[in-house]
Scaffold this active site. Structure first.
Site, PDB file in Angstrom:
ATOM      1  N   GLY A  63       3.301  54.765 -12.872  1.00  0.00           N
ATOM      2  CA  GLY A  63       4.131  53.947 -11.997  1.00  0.00           C
ATOM      3  C   GLY A  63       5.124  53.152 -12.840  1.00  0.00           C
ATOM      4  O   GLY A  63       4.975  53.072 -14.065  1.00  0.00           O
ATOM      5  N   GLU A  98      10.891  57.730 -15.830  1.00  0.00           N
ATOM      6  CA  GLU A  98      11.508  57.891 -14.505  1.00  0.00           C
ATOM      7  C   GLU A  98      12.738  56.998 -14.343  1.00  0.00           C
ATOM      8  O   GLU A  98      13.134  56.684 -13.223  1.00  0.00           O
ATOM      9  CB  GLU A  98      10.497  57.571 -13.395  1.00  0.00           C
ATOM     10  CG  GLU A  98       9.312  58.510 -13.303  1.00  0.00           C
ATOM     11  CD  GLU A  98       9.672  59.915 -12.818  1.00  0.00           C
ATOM     12  OE1 GLU A  98      10.868  60.236 -12.678  1.00  0.00           O
ATOM     13  OE2 GLU A  98       8.723  60.691 -12.605  1.00  0.00           O
ATOM     14  N   HIS A 114       1.660  55.530  -7.527  1.00  0.00           N
ATOM     15  CA  HIS A 114       0.901  56.756  -7.266  1.00  0.00           C
ATOM     16  C   HIS A 114      -0.261  56.413  -6.333  1.00  0.00           C
ATOM     17  O   HIS A 114      -1.376  56.894  -6.532  1.00  0.00           O
ATOM     18  CB  HIS A 114       0.359  57.333  -8.577  1.00  0.00           C
ATOM     19  CG  HIS A 114       1.405  57.831  -9.517  1.00  0.00           C
ATOM     20  ND1 HIS A 114       1.108  58.308 -10.765  1.00  0.00           N
ATOM     21  CD2 HIS A 114       2.748  57.938  -9.391  1.00  0.00           C
ATOM     22  CE1 HIS A 114       2.241  58.688 -11.371  1.00  0.00           C
ATOM     23  NE2 HIS A 114       3.233  58.463 -10.556  1.00  0.00           N
TER      24      HIS A 114
END
Ligand SMILES: [Zn+2]
Length: 218
Positions: free
Chosen positions: A25, A73, A94
């Site tokens: 995350g 990300e 997640h």
């Protein structure tokens, strides 16, 4: 510094809430004064995270400040900020029930009041793309054009907000709604809210909810 401290605090809250496990995350917040956004680093435990570990990325995706490698990300965050000038925080988790929907490639329908108010309707699933890719970043940003949350196929979810508190709330409400949707399918056949009712509740939230009109946090 206030913004960086808030990201670290949200990271601790995110880990404590169970929406992420381990180092997965990521969190970012737009820094209007620096024309970029601060993002959590790659592969660091939230409990160990300090403000100096955060990385500042500019609008072209270049590192402006920070010595850590940014989240893998970061492209997802970059594209989302350029797609949504109205938002200032992006959180990727997640969480279990949201991820279950993402694996089943099942949208979370508009079924409950708080969810349609804060997200604006159903949470759709993007087509599958590998983590960290330009393709995933573009698909996520596109899905977030008109909604505040999206599911990433076989991966997790992304929530956005006007500030970190709102983005965190979006992630919590998506997870709660995914859980309710799962249970409602076990109990019977869920009844979805109508598009008209969803639009009405979203409008009411944007115009009147909480202290927004007074410029305070919702
Ligand atoms: Zn992820």
């Amino acid at each position: 510094m206030r913004l960086k401290k808030e990201i670290v605090r949200v990271g601790q809250n995110l880990a404590a809430s169970g929406l992420v496990v381990g180092t997965w995350g990521n969190i970012s917040a737009r820094d209007a004064g620096r024309a970029g956004f601060w993002i959590t680093p790659s592969g660091m435990n939230y409990a160990a995270l300090k403000t100096k570990d955060l990385v500042l990325i500019d609008r072209q995706g270049q590192i402006m400040e920070g010595f850590r490698k940014p989240s893998t990300e970061f492209l997802m965050h970059l594209h989302t900020y350029s797609q949504r000038p109205d938002i200032a925080a992006v959180i990727h988790t997640h969480s279990v029930y949201a991820s279950a929907h993402a694996v089943a490639r099942l949208a979370i329908p508009g079924i409950i009041e708080d969810m349609v108010q804060i997200i604006g309707g159903e949470v759709e699933v993007t087509p599958y793309h590998l983590p960290g890719t330009q393709e995933l970043a573009e698909a996520v940003a596109q899905a977030l054009a008109a909604k505040n949350a999206v599911l990433l196929a076989n991966h997790g979810m992304v929530g956005v907000g006007q500030n970190l508190a709102e983005a965190f709330k979006v992630c919590q409400i998506v997870e709660k709604t995914a859980q309710i949707h799962t249970y409602s399918r076990i109990l019977g056949t869920p009844v979805f809210l109508s598009n008209e009712d969803i639009a009405q509740m979203r409008k009411g939230y944007l115009e009147n909810y909480g202290q927004r009109s007074a410029g305070k946090e919702v």
